[in-house]
Design an enzyme around this catalytic site. Structure first.
Site, PDB file in Angstrom:
ATOM      1  N   ASP A   1      -5.532   0.894  13.849  1.00  0.00           N
ATOM      2  CA  ASP A   1      -5.186   1.968  12.915  1.00  0.00           C
ATOM      3  C   ASP A   1      -3.676   1.879  12.709  1.00  0.00           C
ATOM      4  O   ASP A   1      -2.898   2.118  13.640  1.00  0.00           O
ATOM      5  CB  ASP A   1      -5.574   3.316  13.533  1.00  0.00           C
TER       6      ASP A   1
ATOM      7  N   TYR B   1      -0.788  10.837  -2.768  1.00  0.00           N
ATOM      8  CA  TYR B   1      -0.835   9.376  -2.891  1.00  0.00           C
ATOM      9  C   TYR B   1       0.437   8.847  -3.561  1.00  0.00           C
ATOM     10  O   TYR B   1       1.054   7.882  -3.084  1.00  0.00           O
ATOM     11  CB  TYR B   1      -2.074   9.001  -3.707  1.00  0.00           C
TER      12      TYR B   1
HETATM   13  P1  NAP Z   1     -10.187  -0.164  -0.045  1.00  0.00           P
HETATM   14  O1  NAP Z   1     -11.236  -0.886  -0.792  1.00  0.00           O
HETATM   15  O2  NAP Z   1     -10.436   1.258   0.349  1.00  0.00           O
HETATM   16  O3  NAP Z   1      -9.774  -1.007   1.259  1.00  0.00           O
HETATM   17  C1  NAP Z   1      -8.781  -0.531   2.125  1.00  0.00           C
HETATM   18  C2  NAP Z   1      -9.053  -1.027   3.527  1.00  0.00           C
HETATM   19  O4  NAP Z   1      -8.052  -0.443   4.400  1.00  0.00           O
HETATM   20  C3  NAP Z   1     -10.397  -0.578   4.070  1.00  0.00           C
HETATM   21  O5  NAP Z   1     -11.016  -1.632   4.759  1.00  0.00           O
HETATM   22  C4  NAP Z   1     -10.030   0.569   4.994  1.00  0.00           C
HETATM   23  O6  NAP Z   1     -10.990   0.780   6.018  1.00  0.00           O
HETATM   24  C5  NAP Z   1      -8.718   0.077   5.538  1.00  0.00           C
HETATM   25  N1  NAP Z   1      -7.946   1.156   6.164  1.00  0.00           N
HETATM   26  C6  NAP Z   1      -7.953   2.481   5.860  1.00  0.00           C
HETATM   27  N2  NAP Z   1      -7.174   3.169   6.696  1.00  0.00           N
HETATM   28  C7  NAP Z   1      -6.642   2.271   7.565  1.00  0.00           C
HETATM   29  C8  NAP Z   1      -5.786   2.386   8.675  1.00  0.00           C
HETATM   30  N3  NAP Z   1      -5.324   3.577   9.083  1.00  0.00           N
HETATM   31  N4  NAP Z   1      -5.445   1.264   9.361  1.00  0.00           N
HETATM   32  C9  NAP Z   1      -5.938   0.052   8.995  1.00  0.00           C
HETATM   33  N5  NAP Z   1      -6.776  -0.110   7.956  1.00  0.00           N
HETATM   34  C10 NAP Z   1      -7.123   0.981   7.233  1.00  0.00           C
HETATM   35  O7  NAP Z   1      -8.817  -0.161  -0.886  1.00  0.00           O
HETATM   36  P2  NAP Z   1      -8.277  -1.175  -2.000  1.00  0.00           P
HETATM   37  O8  NAP Z   1      -8.668  -0.660  -3.317  1.00  0.00           O
HETATM   38  O9  NAP Z   1      -8.583  -2.563  -1.631  1.00  0.00           O
HETATM   39  O10 NAP Z   1      -6.712  -0.882  -1.856  1.00  0.00           O
HETATM   40  C11 NAP Z   1      -5.858  -1.674  -1.030  1.00  0.00           C
HETATM   41  C12 NAP Z   1      -4.429  -1.228  -1.268  1.00  0.00           C
HETATM   42  O11 NAP Z   1      -4.125  -1.333  -2.668  1.00  0.00           O
HETATM   43  C13 NAP Z   1      -4.170   0.227  -0.887  1.00  0.00           C
HETATM   44  O12 NAP Z   1      -2.885   0.345  -0.343  1.00  0.00           O
HETATM   45  C14 NAP Z   1      -4.230   0.949  -2.224  1.00  0.00           C
HETATM   46  O13 NAP Z   1      -3.481   2.134  -2.226  1.00  0.00           O
HETATM   47  C15 NAP Z   1      -3.643  -0.099  -3.136  1.00  0.00           C
HETATM   48  N6  NAP Z   1      -4.016   0.081  -4.544  1.00  0.00           N
HETATM   49  C16 NAP Z   1      -5.318  -0.042  -4.935  1.00  0.00           C
HETATM   50  C17 NAP Z   1      -5.620   0.126  -6.288  1.00  0.00           C
HETATM   51  C18 NAP Z   1      -7.012  -0.009  -6.814  1.00  0.00           C
HETATM   52  O14 NAP Z   1      -7.211   0.238  -8.023  1.00  0.00           O
HETATM   53  N7  NAP Z   1      -7.989  -0.378  -6.019  1.00  0.00           N
HETATM   54  C19 NAP Z   1      -4.614   0.431  -7.216  1.00  0.00           C
HETATM   55  C20 NAP Z   1      -3.317   0.564  -6.754  1.00  0.00           C
HETATM   56  C21 NAP Z   1      -3.015   0.364  -5.419  1.00  0.00           C
HETATM   57  P3  NAP Z   1     -12.136   1.926   5.739  1.00  0.00           P
HETATM   58  O15 NAP Z   1     -12.866   1.498   4.519  1.00  0.00           O
HETATM   59  O16 NAP Z   1     -12.970   1.923   6.965  1.00  0.00           O
HETATM   60  O17 NAP Z   1     -11.365   3.201   5.514  1.00  0.00           O
END
Ligand code: NAP
Length: 255
Positions: free
Chosen positions: A67, A158
């Site tokens: 975490d 966020y």
């Molecule tokens: P995602 O699909 O929710 O994947 C995020 C991963 O991080 C999940 O495996 C999650 O595990 C894990 N995680 C959550 N809390 C954590 C912690 N405390 N320590 C370690 N791992 C943790 O998100 P994503 O869309 O791929 O996004 C990845 C990054 O890109 C994030 O920083 C997000 O803010 C950024 N982002 C995404 C988008 C978008 O459109 N998708 C746009 C802008 C920025 P769990 O699933 O078990 O919680």
């Protein structure tokens, strides 16, 4: 350390939030070039699946359940990586969560959780790897922020976390520059991942309509930008935010 030496001994790349979505795509992208991959996530099962899918890719994979908001766990993570590989070349701070709501409805808990994972988590990881990178006189840190750092309704927690992470990126770029450590950020727009798949369908469709490109981005688009900022080609780039958002940071369509 000279770039050629670094290439020769296979880069050690640490990716947080690697279990799925953008983090997993970044892991796959780095795996294409061999090296040593440290996959970090809270979700042990996702890590196990990803590590299994990378078997035979030619890279050494070390999955570590952590975490990132826990100083103790991050400390143990970095200790384990340095003990096993003796170096850290790239850190990608990708772990992030959303708890969207209008300001009146954001609970203190939702505020704290988002800030703790998205901002404090990146701070803890940067702080923990710094002694190793400083000793090496080399390293690349890439922080995954969001186009939303520019402002977004219903995401005050966020956007504050991502805006804070942009400021952290710029400050550390200055602080670390004399040790040949680059610190940059990638700001994704709307990307098709489990995070955005979890949004209410109507809101998601509205966001897609507002995209200048009229479509969502792919996880591979973000992985490519991270790979560039982590490469020798980005040696003279530090403290920057690279928007990978189909133009959304230039304006929204309101047709
Ligand atoms: P995602 O699909 O929710 O994947 C995020 C991963 O991080 C999940 O495996 C999650 O595990 C894990 N995680 C959550 N809390 C954590 C912690 N405390 N320590 C370690 N791992 C943790 O998100 P994503 O869309 O791929 O996004 C990845 C990054 O890109 C994030 O920083 C997000 O803010 C950024 N982002 C995404 C988008 C978008 O459109 N998708 C746009 C802008 C920025 P769990 O699933 O078990 O919680």
């Amino acid at each position: 350390m000279a770039a050629a030496d670094q290439e020769a001994r296979q880069r050690v790349v640490v990716i947080t939030g690697a279990g799925q979505g953008i983090g997993a795509a970044i892991a796959r992208r780095f795996a294409d070039h061999g090296g040593r991959l440290v996959l970090v996530d809270v979700n042990q099962e996702h890590l196990r699946q990803l590590a299994g899918s990378l078997e035979g890719s030619g890279c050494e994979v070390l999955p570590i359940t952590t975490d990132v908001s826990s100083k103790e766990q991050v400390g143990q993570l970095v200790e384990q990586v340095v003990e096993k590989f003796g170096a850290i070349d790239v850190l990608v701070n990708n772990a992030g969560i959303i708890r969207d709501n209008l300001i009146s409805n954001i609970s203190e808990q939702d505020w704290d959780q988002v800030l703790n994972v998205n901002l404090k988590g990146a701070f803890l990881c940067c702080q923990a790897v710094f002694p190793t990178l400083k000793k090496q006189r080399s390293g690349k840190i890439v922080n995954i922020v969001s186009r939303a750092w520019l402002g977004s309704i219903g995401q005050a927690n966020y956007t504050a976390s991502k805006g804070g992470l942009v400021s952290l990126t710029r400050s550390l770029a200055l602080e670390f520059a004399r040790f040949q450590i680059n610190v940059n950020a990638v700001a994704p727009g709307l990307i098709d991942t489990p995070m955005t798949q979890g949004m209410p369908a109507e809101g998601r469709e509205r966001l897609i309509r507002m995209q200048p490109t009229g479509k969502m981005g792919k996880v591979e688009d973000i992985a490519a930008a991270v790979a560039f900022l982590a490469s020798d080609d980005a040696e003279f780039i530090t403290g920057q935010v690279l928007h990978v958002d189909g133009g959304k940071s230039c304006g929204l369509l309101s047709l």
